[in-house]
Structures are given as C-alpha cells and as structure tokens.
Write an enzyme that holds these catalytic residues in place. Structure first.
Site, short mmCIF file in Angstrom:
data_model
loop_
_atom_site.label_atom_id
_atom_site.label_comp_id
_atom_site.label_asym_id
_atom_site.label_seq_id
_atom_site.Cartn_x
_atom_site.Cartn_y
_atom_site.Cartn_z
CE LYS A 1 -30.06 -11.84 -29.84
NZ LYS A 1 -29.90 -10.76 -30.79
C1 LIG Z 1 -29.80 -11.00 -32.30
C2 LIG Z 1 -30.05 -9.87 -33.23
C3 LIG Z 1 -30.23 -10.07 -34.63
C4 LIG Z 1 -30.12 -11.43 -35.26
O1 LIG Z 1 -31.22 -12.26 -34.96
P1 LIG Z 1 -31.13 -13.81 -35.19
O2 LIG Z 1 -32.39 -14.37 -34.64
O3 LIG Z 1 -29.92 -14.28 -34.42
O4 LIG Z 1 -30.98 -14.05 -36.65
C5 LIG Z 1 -30.50 -8.98 -35.42
N1 LIG Z 1 -30.57 -7.72 -34.90
C6 LIG Z 1 -30.40 -7.50 -33.58
C7 LIG Z 1 -30.46 -6.11 -33.08
C8 LIG Z 1 -30.15 -8.56 -32.70
O5 LIG Z 1 -29.97 -8.31 -31.38
#
Ligand SMILES: *Cc1c(COP(=O)(O)O)cnc(C)c1O
Length: 494
Positions: free
Chosen positions: A111
C-alpha cells in the site's frame, strides 16, 4: 490528448485532478479513464530509466491535467529515502518465478507504493482546482491501510489525518505501528467497537452537511485515502512497467516477450493496475488472480457469477479477507462495453441481493484472467517449501500467490516467464510465516520471532519494525463510537 475520467454508473465526467479530489463519483460509481492511454515510449528506453523516471513516463499518460513540474514534484517527494532500496520495487528470482517486492516503503506492505504519492497528488489537485481549504483525511482501518495512510500524510503541509481503529481488533504490531506515529498533523483514535462501526462512523461524519459547513468556515474539507481513488490506482501501474523493463535489462526476457503476472488479490486494485499496464501495451499474457479461502473472485472467474452471500473467513492473509472487491466494478464496466447502465444494474443487484451474473459476451472478455485460490494449509506449505529449497522467505499473502501459480502451471503447463507480486514483508506477518516454517516458533514472543526470522532468512530487520520496538506511544485516545464526531472537532479545534 487529455484523458478525462467518467463514472462507472453514469456519464458524469471530470478531469484527473477532480477525480482524485472527489475519490468516489457522486452517483456512487468509480472514476475510470474514458479511454485507456498507451505507453508513449519504447521499453528499450524505459529499461535505462530509474523508478522515478518510469513513474513519470507512465503517470503522465493518465494524469494529463498535471504539468510536468507538478507531477515530477509529486514523484520525487514520494519515492525517496522512505524506501529502503533505490530500486524502490526490486525483483528477486526464486523458485522458478520473479518476485516483485512491493514492500520496501515505510510500512513494509504494498500500500506504500500508492499511499506515499497520494497525499502529494491530492494537495496538487486541490491547488489546481483553487481549493483553499486544508484537506482532512478521515480513515477507518482494520490494520494496514491506516498505517500506510498515516505514514503518507505525516507532516504533509495543508493536510491533517485522523485514523480510527477498533481497539483490541488489530494485531499488536499493527497497533504499535499506529499509536507511535509521528507528525503533528496525525491523530490516531481507538474506538470501543469493531471495524464496521468505525467505518459507519466515518461515513456518517462524511455525510454530515452541518459539519461540512462548520469545517468550510474553519478552512477545512474532508477527503478519503480509500483504495477506490484513481490516485491510488495509477501509481500502481508503474511497477509492472518498471519490472518488465528490468527483466529486459537483465537479459531475462527478449524485447516483446510476453510475461504472466500473479497478484494476491483483495479489493482488486493491484491486479487491475496490471490489467491497465497490459492495455497500455505492456506485453502481458495472463493476469493470474490469487485468492485465499474467501474465494469469491475465483468463483466469479470460473462461473461468471459474483456471489458475496457466504461466510467471511478469517485467514492468515487478512489483507485479502474481503467479500466485496470494490475495484472489480471497473473491470465489470469495461467488459460490459463501457456501459454504465449495465454496470449500474449489476452493482444494484450486488447491493440488494449480494449477487450478480454477467452475460456470456462479458464472460468472453475475461480471457486475459485466470483465477484460483490457496487454502490455509496450502499457503503454509508453500512458504515452508520455498524456504526449504531456496532460503527465500515470503509472507502469507505472497504465499497465496505462489501456490496459485503452482496450480496454474500444473493445469496449463504454461512456461511463460512470470512475475509474482510480493505484497508484504514477511516481518509484517512474522508469527504466521514462522509457524508455517516450523510450529515450534509459536512459543516465542513477537520481537523474538522478528530476530529469529532475520537470522534464518539472512535478511536485515526492516526499519519499520526496528522503529516500533522501543518507540514512544504518541496516541492514546480511546472513544465510544458515539463520540467520533466530537473527537474530530476537538482535534481540529472547531
Ligand atoms: C491490500 C493488500 C492486498 C490486496 O490488494 P488489492 O489491491 O486490495 O487487491 C494484498 N496483500 C497485501 C499485503 C495487502 O496489504
């Protein structure tokens, strides 16, 4: 050519900067580019570029109302020494695939790739649209997003950020990461309630027109750092282009050679970014969507029916524990032939009945995608197996992706070179990862496990973890759900 953004549920159309400021369209739809732009530069040129330069080449095609200076300024402020490697998103070759490590930012999960630039895109958008107010970000979090948003917005001028989390409902490491957050513009509050109550409370504050007026008089307005903001999606396209260029540079692939991409998926933002990269002209063959036991997307790709009427399963990959993948709406809109009425009909069915079915023509448009899932036992096994055979330690979310890739290869015998999006550092989910490697580790304390992981994996403990080991608690406010609004007012002195 200017790229405009339109809602997936009506013909409401805005500029890129307006879409970033608004987040969600007023009809409840998501903003999508009216036409997906193409990469205006050869991969050969891209392979000589830094991450920041690739970011500019990609993002300028989407954010056409930003000047070169504005966009470069946002990129330089985001992708700097907050990342613990100059490459920003390095590739690691292991176990017959290339792991694209997206966890080198300040909160060691992917993120950060978008939330480190969103604050800058947002304040630039505000300036461009003559918004004079300071922006107040309100977020409810179940753990990961809150910290990444706090880290992104900390000390960014003309912004303040308030994060509500369920007291007792996040992991000890996640709570410690948030309550030790620095920056005078940050405010972290635990609520005596669960995540849903935190989220509903935030929505109620957003919808309060009287408060909006009081805020405006005091020079503030609310905004959201939610993952449906186009300002989070566009920065995610960058690392797929960068990774392809790096593979070419390293001689792992030849120019134009197609690759597959595997993405551990929750809200469908990350994999949609890979799909946008493919639409820009990047040679991607299959987009492999990996789910955990909450396999609503696997069922969707295999049957054409999206059905959220099922039990919510808590897994060791919590950031993928999700039954409504918000960003899927952008894909559904596209495969419906950019038809906002059809999309709206399906989304209404989803909110009323929890289920919708796509047509056969729409299903045929999904041929670029392959979906599968990994059970808890399979995920643990693949983490151990990759560690035992290569010494490389992956986190639980990446483990889901690695297992789904194995299933894909077994089913298809496809030998196309493949990138696996590695979305979190194993240090963020230390206990699950170490237990997968050997159940004996369960007896250890949280920070003992951190040191042990560092030792057996031969990797340095990331700063994000070192920082919280002995950090002072800076936020100790706890409130009732009914007090959320007054707490926000108090923080803003209004
Ligand atoms: C948010 C997240 C995901 C999922 O990603 P999306 O874009 O919501 O599909 C996968 N792995 C981690 C570690 C995340 O923080």
């Amino acid at each position: 050519m200017e790229v405009m953004y339109k809602s997936t549920r009506s013909d409401q159309t805005v500029t890129a900067s307006q879409a970033i400021l608004k987040g969600l369209a007023s009809d409840g739809g998501l903003f999508v580019p009216v036409t997906l732009p193409k990469l205006n530069i050869s991969i050969d040129e891209l392979k000589e570029m830094s991450y920041q330069e690739v970011a500019y080449a990609v993002m300028k095609e989407f954010l056409t109302d930003f000047t070169e200076e504005e966009l470069k300024n946002c990129i330089d402020k985001a992708y700097d020494s907050k990342f613990d490697t100059e490459e920003i998103a390095p590739l690691v070759k292991a176990d017959g695939a290339y792991f694209l490590e997206l966890f080198h930012g300040s909160t060691i999960a992917f993120k950060d790739m978008a939330l480190s630039i969103l604050p800058h895109l947002l304040i630039t958008s505000a300036k461009k649209n003559n918004v004079k107010n300071d922006i107040v970000i309100l977020t409810a979090t179940s753990g990961d997003t809150g910290k990444a948003a706090l880290a992104g917005f900390a000390d960014v001028e003309h912004t303040k950020i308030v994060v509500f989390y369920p007291k007792g409902g996040v992991s000890p490491i996640q709570e410690k990461q948030m309550v030790t957050q620095k920056g005078d513009n940050t405010f972290v509050v635990g609520i005596n309630g669960n995540f849903d109550q935190a989220q509903s409370g935030v929505k109620a504050i957003f919808g309060n027109k009287d408060l909006e007026k009081v805020m405006n008089d005091a020079g503030y307005q609310f905004s959201s750092a939610n993952s449906i903001n186009i300002g989070r999606l566009v920065p995610q396209v960058v690392y797929y282009v960068y990774a392809y260029a790096q593979l070419l540079k390293e001689g792992e692939i030849t120019e134009g050679e197609k690759i597959n991409v595997v993405v551990p998926t929750g809200n469908f933002g990350n994999i949609l970014a890979a799909f946008y990269a493919k639409n820009m002209g990047l040679p991607i063959e299959k987009l492999i969507c990996a789910s955990n036991d909450n396999k609503v997307l696997y069922d969707f790709f295999t049957t054409g029916s999206y059905d959220k009427n099922r039990d919510f399963i808590l897994t060791t990959s919590p950031s993928m524990d999700i039954l409504i993948s918000s960003n899927l709406e952008r894909l559904v809109y596209k495969i419906a032939g950019n038809d906002d009425k059809k999309n709206k009909e399906l989304m209404t069915a989803l909110s009323e009945d929890g289920i919708y079915n796509i047509t056969d023509e729409m299903k045929a448009e999904l041929k670029d995608f392959y979906g599968n899932y990994s059970t808890e036992a399979e995920t643990a096994k693949v983490i151990k197996n990759i560690y035992d055979t290569t010494g490389y330690i992956i986190d639980t979310h990446t483990g889901v992706a690695a297992q789904v890739y194995k299933k894909y290869k077994n089913e298809t015998n496809d030998e196309t070179k493949t990138i696996i999006a590695s979305t979190a550092s194993p240090f963020k989910f230390t206990r699950s990862v170490m237990n997968a490697i050997d159940p004996k580790y369960d007896a250890m304390g949280d920070f003992e496990l951190v040191d042990e992981l560092s030792k057996i994996g031969n990797v340095k403990v990331p700063n994000a973890i070192e920082e919280i080991r002995n950090a002072d608690v800076r936020h100790d406010t706890v409130c009732e759900v009914s007090e959320m609004e007054s707490i926000v007012k108090k923080f803003l002195n209004i």
